[in-house]
Design an enzyme around this catalytic site. Structure first.
Site, PDB file in Angstrom:
ATOM      1  N   ASN A  10       0.874  -1.176   0.000  1.00 16.41           N
ATOM      2  CA  ASN A  10       0.000   0.000   0.000  1.00 16.41           C
ATOM      3  C   ASN A  10       0.908   1.221   0.000  1.00 16.41           C
ATOM      4  O   ASN A  10       1.495   1.554   1.029  1.00 16.41           O
ATOM      5  CB  ASN A  10      -0.891  -0.047   1.256  1.00 16.41           C
ATOM      6  CG  ASN A  10      -1.704   1.217   1.444  1.00 16.41           C
ATOM      7  OD1 ASN A  10      -1.791   2.056   0.546  1.00 16.41           O
ATOM      8  ND2 ASN A  10      -2.300   1.357   2.618  1.00 16.41           N
ATOM      9  N   LYS A  12       0.164   4.266  -0.312  1.00 16.25           N
ATOM     10  CA  LYS A  12      -0.474   5.450   0.286  1.00 16.25           C
ATOM     11  C   LYS A  12      -0.251   6.685  -0.604  1.00 16.25           C
ATOM     12  O   LYS A  12      -0.155   6.543  -1.817  1.00 16.25           O
ATOM     13  CB  LYS A  12       0.020   5.654   1.723  1.00 16.25           C
ATOM     14  CG  LYS A  12      -0.133   4.376   2.556  1.00 16.25           C
ATOM     15  CD  LYS A  12       0.025   4.595   4.027  1.00 16.25           C
ATOM     16  CE  LYS A  12      -0.188   3.274   4.765  1.00 16.25           C
ATOM     17  NZ  LYS A  12      -0.109   3.414   6.204  1.00 16.25           N
ATOM     18  N   HIS A  96      -9.597   1.260   4.792  1.00 18.01           N
ATOM     19  CA  HIS A  96      -8.319   1.457   5.497  1.00 18.01           C
ATOM     20  C   HIS A  96      -8.538   2.380   6.693  1.00 18.01           C
ATOM     21  O   HIS A  96      -9.338   3.309   6.644  1.00 18.01           O
ATOM     22  CB  HIS A  96      -7.270   2.035   4.540  1.00 18.01           C
ATOM     23  CG  HIS A  96      -5.903   2.010   5.123  1.00 18.01           C
ATOM     24  ND1 HIS A  96      -5.452   2.967   5.999  1.00 18.01           N
ATOM     25  CD2 HIS A  96      -4.898   1.103   4.998  1.00 18.01           C
ATOM     26  CE1 HIS A  96      -4.226   2.667   6.381  1.00 18.01           C
ATOM     27  NE2 HIS A  96      -3.861   1.533   5.790  1.00 18.01           N
ATOM     28  N   GLU A  98      -6.920   4.774   7.783  1.00 19.47           N
ATOM     29  CA  GLU A  98      -6.724   6.212   7.510  1.00 19.47           C
ATOM     30  C   GLU A  98      -7.970   6.807   6.860  1.00 19.47           C
ATOM     31  O   GLU A  98      -8.302   7.975   7.092  1.00 19.47           O
ATOM     32  CB  GLU A  98      -5.458   6.406   6.658  1.00 19.47           C
ATOM     33  CG  GLU A  98      -4.204   6.184   7.502  1.00 19.47           C
ATOM     34  CD  GLU A  98      -3.011   5.595   6.771  1.00 19.47           C
ATOM     35  OE1 GLU A  98      -2.978   5.616   5.525  1.00 19.47           O
ATOM     36  OE2 GLU A  98      -2.101   5.077   7.466  1.00 19.47           O
ATOM     37  N   GLU A 168      -5.373  -4.765  10.644  1.00 22.13           N
ATOM     38  CA  GLU A 168      -4.371  -3.723  10.842  1.00 22.13           C
ATOM     39  C   GLU A 168      -4.656  -2.974  12.140  1.00 22.13           C
ATOM     40  O   GLU A 168      -5.450  -2.025  12.142  1.00 22.13           O
ATOM     41  CB  GLU A 168      -4.399  -2.742   9.676  1.00 22.13           C
ATOM     42  CG  GLU A 168      -4.125  -3.382   8.332  1.00 22.13           C
ATOM     43  CD  GLU A 168      -3.578  -2.382   7.334  1.00 22.13           C
ATOM     44  OE1 GLU A 168      -2.488  -2.629   6.814  1.00 22.13           O
ATOM     45  OE2 GLU A 168      -4.218  -1.351   7.093  1.00 22.13           O
ATOM     46  N   GLY A 174       2.452   2.436  10.701  1.00 25.69           N
ATOM     47  CA  GLY A 174       3.389   3.535  10.496  1.00 25.69           C
ATOM     48  C   GLY A 174       4.083   3.998  11.767  1.00 25.69           C
ATOM     49  O   GLY A 174       4.710   5.057  11.793  1.00 25.69           O
ATOM     50  N   SER A 214       3.482  -1.974  10.316  1.00 23.69           N
ATOM     51  CA  SER A 214       4.944  -2.021  10.505  1.00 23.69           C
ATOM     52  C   SER A 214       5.536  -3.392  10.222  1.00 23.69           C
ATOM     53  O   SER A 214       6.482  -3.814  10.895  1.00 23.69           O
ATOM     54  CB  SER A 214       5.322  -1.531  11.909  1.00 23.69           C
ATOM     55  OG  SER A 214       4.887  -0.192  12.100  1.00 23.69           O
TER      56      SER A 214
HETATM   57  P1  PGA Z   1       2.760   0.345   7.653  1.00 23.74           P
HETATM   58  O1  PGA Z   1       1.308   0.539   7.002  1.00 23.74           O
HETATM   59  O2  PGA Z   1       3.331  -0.922   7.099  1.00 23.74           O
HETATM   60  O3  PGA Z   1       3.547   1.576   7.228  1.00 23.74           O
HETATM   61  O4  PGA Z   1       2.579   0.280   9.127  1.00 23.74           O
HETATM   62  C1  PGA Z   1       0.443  -0.541   6.781  1.00 23.74           C
HETATM   63  C2  PGA Z   1      -0.868  -0.031   6.201  1.00 23.74           C
HETATM   64  O5  PGA Z   1      -1.381   0.992   6.674  1.00 23.74           O
HETATM   65  O6  PGA Z   1      -1.440  -0.631   5.261  1.00 23.74           O
END
Ligand code: PGA
Length: 251
Positions: A10, A12, A96, A98, A168, A174, A214
């Protein structure tokens, strides 16, 4: 039935078209021939066409990060399933955290998007997960169950089998903070249990559940080694082809 692992990147809101092409080339060069793991990259909308041209003759599939549920019309700023399909998209990330956190995504809009994605012949990756506050407050199970039931509301078994779930935990996205392999596996077992209650044994057994938050080359092996962890949805580490490849082929 053994579930085939599925690793999706992803990207983003990262990458200009030049950066996206370079990254896509790196992914094809490192893991483009891998056939025992399903692989997808999900660049921003603006780079879908260009990335598709680079990956189309490899085993890497194209994904989008979101979609609007309506087919067309006066929805400024939105993109439809047919538009995504027309540029080579196979997978669509829906719900997601976010989107839920910053852009008003709800269980109801997730459900509408999942239905639109399936109706268009595309494959949803449905994200669920609790915040730190919810985990600490003992609400984790209730939140995840509400999100899963909401996303799958009204879906047939046949459609459900086309979905992937991404667990997640919001506190691990992140942040560099990863769920332990056991925490991840426990959540996956819980989610599979909800699918079992809704659709029975066979569907629950076939459902792929990715872990996201992460995941990196140095923790991927332990996480992916868990019985109920069927892959990963990778954010930060998907922006470097060698790191992404290190998750597809963890050592
Ligand atoms: P990350 O994000 O690996 O940077 O923690 C995962 C995601 O939000 O899909």
């Amino acid at each position: 039935m053994a579930r085939k692992k599925f690793i999706a990147g992803n990207w983003k809101m990262n990458t200009t078209v030049e950066e996206a092409c370079a990254l896509a080339k790196g992914v094809v060069d490192t893991v483009g021939n891998v056939s025992d793991v399903d692989i997808a990259v999900c660049p921003p909308y603006t780079n879908l066409s260009a990335v598709y041209e680079i990956i189309k003759n490899s085993n890497v599939k194209l994904g989008a990060q979101d979609v609007h549920w309506e087919a067309k019309g006066a929805y400024t700023g939105k993109v439809s399933c047919a538009m995504l399909k027309s540029v080579g998209v196979t997978y669509v990330i829906v719900g997601h955290s976010e989107q839920r956190q910053y852009f008003g995504e709800t269980d109801a809009t997730v459900n509408k998007k999942v239905k639109a994605v399936l109706a268009a012949g595309l494959l949803p990756i449905i994200c669920v997960g609790e915040t730190l506050e919810e985990r600490k407050g003992g609400k984790m199970d209730a939140v995840i169950e509400r999100q899963v039931r909401g996303a799958f509301e009204g879906l047939s078994v046949e459609d459900t089998l086309k979905c992937t779930i991404a667990y997640e935990p919001v506190w691990a996205i992140g942040t560099g903070e990863t769920a332990t392999p056991k925490q991840a596996n426990d959540a996956h077992v819980f989610i599979r249990g909800i699918i079992f209650k809704l659709y029975g044994d066979e569907t629950a057994g076939a459902m792929r559940i990715q872990y996201g938050g992460s995941m990196k080359p140095d923790n991927a092996k332990d996480l992916l080694g868990q019985k109920d962890v069927d892959g990963g949805l990778i954010g930060g580490a998907a922006l470097k082809a060698t790191d992404f490849a290190g998750i597809v082929r963890p050592v």
